[in-house]
Scaffold this motif. Structure first.
Motif, short mmCIF file in Angstrom:
data_model
loop_
_atom_site.label_atom_id
_atom_site.label_comp_id
_atom_site.label_asym_id
_atom_site.label_seq_id
_atom_site.Cartn_x
_atom_site.Cartn_y
_atom_site.Cartn_z
N ALA A 1 -6.10 -9.92 22.54
CA ALA A 1 -4.79 -9.24 21.76
C ALA A 1 -5.11 -8.81 20.13
O ALA A 1 -4.80 -7.96 19.54
CB ALA A 1 -3.54 -9.86 22.00
N ALA A 2 -5.68 -9.90 19.60
CA ALA A 2 -5.97 -9.97 18.11
C ALA A 2 -6.76 -8.75 17.90
O ALA A 2 -6.52 -8.15 16.89
CB ALA A 2 -6.57 -11.14 17.69
N PHE A 3 -7.77 -8.66 18.70
CA PHE A 3 -8.72 -7.29 18.16
C PHE A 3 -7.91 -6.11 18.68
O PHE A 3 -8.31 -4.96 18.18
CB PHE A 3 -9.88 -7.52 19.15
N GLN A 4 -7.04 -6.05 19.63
CA GLN A 4 -6.20 -4.73 19.84
C GLN A 4 -5.36 -4.64 18.52
O GLN A 4 -5.47 -3.33 17.92
CB GLN A 4 -5.34 -4.80 20.94
N VAL A 5 -4.86 -5.64 18.05
CA VAL A 5 -4.30 -5.48 16.69
C VAL A 5 -5.15 -4.90 15.53
O VAL A 5 -4.71 -4.13 14.75
CB VAL A 5 -3.36 -6.59 16.20
N MET A 6 -6.28 -5.67 15.68
CA MET A 6 -7.40 -5.20 14.60
C MET A 6 -7.63 -3.73 14.57
O MET A 6 -7.91 -2.95 13.67
CB MET A 6 -8.75 -6.02 14.89
N GLY A 7 -7.73 -3.12 15.93
CA GLY A 7 -7.98 -1.85 16.14
C GLY A 7 -6.94 -0.93 15.45
O GLY A 7 -7.36 -0.13 14.88
N TYR A 8 -5.61 -1.42 15.53
CA TYR A 8 -4.66 -0.74 15.03
C TYR A 8 -4.63 -0.82 13.27
O TYR A 8 -4.34 0.13 12.47
CB TYR A 8 -3.37 -1.41 15.10
N VAL A 9 -5.14 -1.83 12.75
CA VAL A 9 -5.38 -2.21 11.34
C VAL A 9 -6.41 -1.36 10.82
O VAL A 9 -6.39 -0.50 9.90
CB VAL A 9 -5.98 -3.48 10.85
N VAL A 10 -7.53 -0.91 11.66
CA VAL A 10 -8.65 -0.03 11.20
C VAL A 10 -7.92 1.20 11.05
O VAL A 10 -8.30 2.16 10.24
CB VAL A 10 -9.68 -0.11 12.47
#
Length: 566
Positions: free
Chosen positions: A243-252
């Motif tokens: 989930a952290a990296f799904q959020v990271m995708g949105y940050v990108v």
């Protein structure tokens, strides 16, 4: 060869790497990295040994019939040092490839996280990593505002994540303490079995509305994630989180102002000319499809969780990515160095975590860190491993029933032969380039450089203007027993055209106390600890010719240079 004999071989090869005297070296390379690895006899022998060992293991069934594709690569050449593929018999050739090669496409699972982090660094360097994630994600910002207004929630550290504390960097290094997933892999997919095992029947509001088979929309994802319980407080312990990296995708996406797929293509796929790397499901004819559930997991939709684990790639493309990381082709070298560092420990002393590196340490007195990222998604697994000290890496992709175990074994077997060979090659080449006598006979000055059983270049004798400098350095170091004096030179990585910098380590004798406070290796504390006229007594500079051979050495504190005479 049986599994037991492979294990025994691994122990023998690892022993060659870990056996060392207590020289107390600095962290990092003992010698400059070897070049021309494809033609280095030590490396060539190791590569042949790796090929033979892997092929023997395949024949013996140690890889459980999994299809594999691997490459070992270095920074000095675009061709692989070793390329090997194996096609299992149990694959569906009517819809996928009938023979695996370096361009066969696999799913790489969580190795996708490496692409996500690389994209963030390309967009903003380290600028955003200390920012609260709420700065980039309005859904999280709204939760932070609500928590500031609601004392019940803000005082409840058990049921509510303190999103105001979570930074982008903590997401990247699995230190955010947030749930692992939302929707994906929720056990409500197995309701009858769970109820039969004594779990309660859930009301509809407790069942995630998405995950499998329908992927979560951004709204559904945040509605669920932001109701999830914290696992630990931030920066307490690494807790793996997709989930952290799904959020990271949105940050990108927020940083770039474009969707993730477009950024991936613009920042990585197109610049590196990757021809077999995909964000969305490619033509199945490009992939290896295991007969059991292979088609299901090839088409398994990840949706917005793709930045955490959904990318497709080939061994050849992954090697190109690994080579680009080692060469800093897409990032400034300073950013790469900062990125390839541990950020937290795990409970295993030889296994640390970066962003999102899984850092495996080999060796003892001279640790060699492999910066790795691995991933699994159903019948597919992957690993990318980078060795910055030697400018070498490898990737292994797998498809089959037990690919995680197969890739772990392959990575162990590769590392056990390759790392000692790279160390030996670096030492041998360094000896050829730097060992010898440097002298100014008119001033009765000379210094002799050798290599021995230990790390680094060794100063075996040193006279300056008739003065034995060993006696001088004993006096400076407070050493009274000549047998305790050791002057070893280690490369710093600092260089100018035709010049390479080294630092000497003159370690005090290792303590003989009862624990780490009384017997540590503290050479890192002593570097540049003795300075004369604003020049460290441990600073050495080699001048080299256009093929890397040393032509002179300068102990810089002496403000002189000795030409190489033999």
């Amino acid at each position: 060869m049986t599994s037991l004999s492979l294990y025994q071989l691994l122990l023998v090869l690892c022993a060659a790497l870990t056996h060392a005297l207590n020289f107390c070296p600095l962290m990092g390379p003992s010698w400059p990295a070897a070049t021309g690895l494809a033609n280095d006899p030590t490396v060539k022998a190791a590569l042949q040994s790796i090929r033979t060992t892997l092929q023997t293991a395949i024949t013996a069934g140690n890889f459980s019939g999994d299809s594999l594709s691997l490459q070992i690569f270095d920074t000095g050449c675009s061709d692989p040092l070793l390329s090997l593929s194996y096609t299992a018999t149990d694959i569906n050739t009517t819809i996928g490839v009938n023979k695996v090669d370096e361009n066969t496409v696999f799913r790489i699972g969580s190795t996708s996280k490496l692409f996500t982090m690389l994209m963030l660094l390309i967009e903003d360097g380290f600028g955003s990593l200390n920012d609260p994630v709420s700065k980039y994600i309005p859904e999280i910002e709204a939760v932070v505002v609500d928590m500031q207004r609601n004392s019940t929630k803000s005082n409840n550290g058990i049921d509510f994540v303190k999103w105001n504390e979570v930074t982008v960097g903590e997401l990247a290094s699995h230190l955010a303490g947030i749930p692992r997933d939302y929707g994906m892999l929720d056990l409500t997919e197995e309701v009858p079995m769970l109820e039969g095992l004594g779990f309660p029947k859930l009301v509809s509001a407790q069942v995630p509305p998405c995950g499998v088979p329908n992927v979560c929309s951004r709204k559904q994802f945040f509605n669920g994630l932001l109701q999830g319980h914290p696992i630990f407080p931030t920066s307490t312990t690494p807790i793996y989180s997709n989930a952290a990296f799904q959020v990271m995708g949105y940050v990108v996406e927020a940083l770039a102002g474009e969707n993730f797929q477009t950024v991936l293509e613009k920042r990585i796929i197109n610049p590196l000319k990757l021809t077999h790397t995909f964000y969305t499901t490619p033509n199945i004819k490009l992939g290896v499809i295991p007969s059991a559930q292979g088609e299901h997991f090839w088409n398994f939709a990840m949706g917005d969780e793709t930045p955490a684990g959904g990318i497709y790639s080939s061994a050849n493309d992954m090697a190109i990515v690994g080579r680009a990381l080692l060469n800093s082709s897409l990032l400034p070298a300073a950013t790469t160095r900062r990125w390839m560092r541990p950020l937290t420990h795990t409970s295993s002393l030889g296994y640390a975590v970066g962003a999102p590196w899984e850092i495996i340490s080999f060796g003892n007195e001279r640790p060699i860190d492999l910066y790795t990222k691995s991933g699994d998604i159903g019948t597919y697994s992957s690993v990318l491993a980078l060795d910055p000290d030697h400018g070498v890496g490898f990737t292994v992709l797998g498809a089959g029933a037990k690919t995680h175990e197969s890739l772990a074994l392959a990575a162990d077997l590769i590392s056990a032969s390759l790392l000692p060979a790279l160390e030996a090659a670096a030492k041998n080449q360094t000896n050829c380039h730097f060992a010898g006598t440097y002298a100014l006979s008119s001033l009765n000055s000379s210094i002799t450089i050798i290599t021995d059983a230990g790390p680094g270049l060794v100063v075996s004798s040193w006279v300056n203007n008739g003065t034995n400098m060993f006696n001088s350095y004993m006096a400076l170091s407070g050493i009274t027993d000549p047998s305790q004096l050791s002057i070893r030179l280690y490369p710093t990585g600092l260089e100018s055209p035709g010049q390479l910098s080294f630092r000497a380590v003159i370690p005090p004798p290792l303590g003989t106390g009862i624990g780490p406070f009384t017997s540590p290796c503290i050479s890192w504390v002593t570097v540049d600890g003795s300075v004369y006229g604003n020049m460290g007594t441990d600073e050495f500079l080699f001048k080299v010719d256009n093929i890397g051979n040393a032509v002179s050495i300068s102990p810089r504190v002496l403000r002189t240079s000795y030409p190489k005479t033999s």
